[in-house]
Design a protein around this motif. Structure first.
Motif, PDB file in Angstrom:
ATOM      1  N   LYS A   1      -2.871   4.291  -1.364  1.00  0.00           N
ATOM      2  CA  LYS A   1      -2.929   3.966   0.059  1.00  0.00           C
ATOM      3  C   LYS A   1      -3.979   4.803   0.782  1.00  0.00           C
TER       4      LYS A   1
ATOM      5  N   ALA B   1      -7.009   3.220   2.866  1.00  0.00           N
ATOM      6  CA  ALA B   1      -7.225   3.583   4.273  1.00  0.00           C
ATOM      7  C   ALA B   1      -8.621   4.168   4.467  1.00  0.00           C
TER       8      ALA B   1
ATOM      9  N   ASP C   1      -1.279  -3.068   8.214  1.00  0.00           N
ATOM     10  CA  ASP C   1      -1.177  -1.683   8.675  1.00  0.00           C
ATOM     11  C   ASP C   1      -0.165  -0.895   7.851  1.00  0.00           C
ATOM     12  N   LYS C   2       0.926  -1.525   7.445  1.00  0.00           N
ATOM     13  CA  LYS C   2       1.929  -0.855   6.604  1.00  0.00           C
ATOM     14  C   LYS C   2       1.363  -0.566   5.223  1.00  0.00           C
TER      15      LYS C   2
ATOM     16  N   ASN D   1      -0.651   2.604   5.542  1.00  0.00           N
ATOM     17  CA  ASN D   1       0.052   3.787   6.041  1.00  0.00           C
ATOM     18  C   ASN D   1       0.464   4.684   4.874  1.00  0.00           C
TER      19      ASN D   1
ATOM     20  N   GLU E   1       2.033   7.359   4.860  1.00  0.00           N
ATOM     21  CA  GLU E   1       3.351   7.980   5.042  1.00  0.00           C
ATOM     22  C   GLU E   1       4.496   7.049   4.639  1.00  0.00           C
ATOM     23  N   ASP E   2       4.205   5.766   4.444  1.00  0.00           N
ATOM     24  CA  ASP E   2       5.241   4.773   4.119  1.00  0.00           C
ATOM     25  C   ASP E   2       5.023   4.259   2.704  1.00  0.00           C
TER      26      ASP E   2
END
Length: 128
Positions: A22, A26, A66-67, A70, A72-73
């Motif tokens: 991820k 990103a 967006d998920k 992310n 952090e997810d």
């Protein structure tokens, strides 16, 4: 293929692979000359062209995209087809390299492939 000894110096691995993939995605989106919306549009266009359903009939939504980005997810991760389309849309193999690093492997592309093939051919010619 023989098992490969993993390096103790490599801090990544199976426990960080989702975060690493991820983060690579990103970073590729951030470094892109396009907006997040344009990247998403390109991913959805590629999905339509290849007949791949990433989400609902309207394609991958901005919220799900967006998920996926992310770090952090770790509960929302693109599937294999989604990951390949993202890499294609962003013209990067870095997310796939993050996966390879998790098992102690490395990926090559472009000129490195040619260089490796030439080195193998030269090595083979020396054996003959």
């Amino acid at each position: 293929m023989a098992p490969r000894q993993l390096s103790l110096l490599n801090t990544g691995g199976p426990h960080t692979v989702v975060h690493d993939v991820k983060a690579a995605l990103a970073s590729a989106v951030k470094d892109s000359k396009e907006s997040r919306e344009q990247v998403l549009d390109r991913v959805n266009a590629l999905a339509r062209r290849h007949g791949i359903k990433l989400s609902g009939s309207a394609g991958l939504s901005q919220a799900m995209f967006d998920k996926w980005l992310n770090v952090e997810d770790d509960s929302r991760v693109p599937g294999i087809k989604g990951l390949v389309l993202l890499c294609q849309a962003l013209d990067t193999i870095e997310p796939l390299e993050a996966m390879a690093r998790a098992i102690g492997a490395k990926m090559i592309s472009g000129d490195d492939i040619t260089l490796l093939e030439l080195a193998r051919a030269q090595q083979e010619s020396k054996r003959l």
